[in-house]
Design an enzyme around this catalytic site. Sequence first.
Site, short mmCIF file in Angstrom:
data_model
loop_
_atom_site.label_atom_id
_atom_site.label_comp_id
_atom_site.label_asym_id
_atom_site.label_seq_id
_atom_site.Cartn_x
_atom_site.Cartn_y
_atom_site.Cartn_z
CD GLU A 34 30.56 58.16 20.67
OE1 GLU A 34 31.00 57.67 21.73
OE2 GLU A 34 30.03 57.47 19.78
CD GLU A 75 36.47 59.91 23.36
OE1 GLU A 75 35.53 59.18 22.94
OE2 GLU A 75 37.34 59.49 24.14
CD GLU A 82 34.15 53.39 21.61
OE1 GLU A 82 33.07 54.02 21.66
OE2 GLU A 82 34.89 53.24 22.58
#
Length: 124
Positions: A34, A75, A82
């Site tokens: 990520e 995050e 996601e």
Amino acid sequence: MNSYSPFKGKTGFKRVCNATQYSLAGFKAAFNHEAAFRQVLLLNTILIPSSFFLELTAVEHALIVAVCLLALIVELFNSAIEAVVDRISLEKHPLSKNAKDMGSAAQFVALGMIFFVWLIILLK
């Protein structure tokens, strides 16, 4: 053993050890896969040490560090959302888009909190 999930059931110290290993694996996955996590981590490695050079009260310092760490937490959640959405299907779907967009919006708010908390404290 917990009948809810076959992956549950450990208790005590063994559960803490397992949870620690899972958490470290999560940090590693976020860092390796990520870019946004790496960017927020870089921001934190700049802002948090920089805060020690400012004349702040203990509460101000705690607040500055807390909002930086909050953005990291958000995050991690955003990346998890996601990943789950992509795991279910890579097909475009309005609900998938909404979930990803809401995760992104949460991170936008967290980054805005960093900006405004730092601004308010530095301009005091």
